[in-house]
Enzyme design. Sequence first.
Site, PDB file in Angstrom:
ATOM      1  N   SER A 141     -19.497   2.244 -31.684  1.00 51.07           N
ATOM      2  CA  SER A 141     -20.294   1.159 -31.242  1.00 51.07           C
ATOM      3  C   SER A 141     -19.490   0.139 -30.355  1.00 51.07           C
ATOM      4  CB  SER A 141     -20.137  -0.008 -32.455  1.00 51.07           C
ATOM      5  OG  SER A 141     -20.941  -1.239 -32.263  1.00 51.07           O
ATOM      6  N   LYS A 166     -22.787   5.290 -32.087  1.00 49.53           N
ATOM      7  CA  LYS A 166     -23.396   4.346 -32.647  1.00 49.53           C
ATOM      8  C   LYS A 166     -24.005   3.310 -31.588  1.00 49.53           C
ATOM      9  CE  LYS A 166     -24.607   0.970 -36.005  1.00 49.53           C
ATOM     10  NZ  LYS A 166     -25.093   0.148 -34.900  1.00 49.53           N
TER      11      LYS A 166
END
Length: 208
Positions: A141, A166
Site C-alpha cells: 500500500s 496492494k
Amino acid sequence: ASVVTFCVRSGTEYRDVTMKRELLEVKDPVSYRLSETRADGTKVGYIRVSEFNSRVKPSLEAALRDLEGQQVSAYVLDLRGNPGGAFQSAVEIAGLFMSDKLATDVVDGNGVSLKFRTSANKVAIDPSDPIAIWVDGRSASASEVLSGALKDNCRAVVMGDQTFGKGLVQAVYGLKNGYGLVLTVAKYLTPAGTDINKVGGGGSFRCA
C-alpha cells in the site's frame, strides 16, 4: 480506566463480554542510526519505517534533519514488513526527498485520474544524497506508493523482494443489517504509469 460491557449473540445464545477501556498511544514508527562510515568518508544513515501513521511524517523529518547534522550523505530507507497506512503520509514523505514531483496517480473506474504531487521546497536532505529503499513481500500500500514515487522519479533505487501488490482504493459502506460492503473505487499508479496491484514492485537498480 472505565469498563464497557457488550452483549454478544451467537445464534440463539447471548453472553456478556466486559472489556477495559483504555487510550492507546500512537507509536513512533521511525527508528534510525548512523550505520557506517565508509573508507572514502561517506556516512550512511539507516532509517526504519514500520508503518504510515499520524506520527510518521514529523518523526521522519526530524530523523533526517538529525542525520544531516551528523554529515550523513547516503541513506537506506527500510520499508520491509511495512503494511502501509495513511496514503497521504506516503505523498508527504516523498516530499521530504524531492520537490514538486508527481508522487502517484489515482484513477477511478471511469478512467478519471487525480494526480498527487509532492510539496515544493520541503526537501529535508541534500538533493544529491543517494537513497536505497529496502522492501519485501510484506511491504504494501503506502509503502509501494512511496517506493514507486521515488524510483520512477529517479530519486532512489529499490532493492529487495517483490512487494505485496496492494494498489487499490477501497470504500466501506455500512448496511442497515449491520454488515458492511467494501467496494473498490480507484487504483494507484506509479508516476511511470505502473499498476502495482497484485503484482507489486520488486527490487530494481534502475529508475524508469
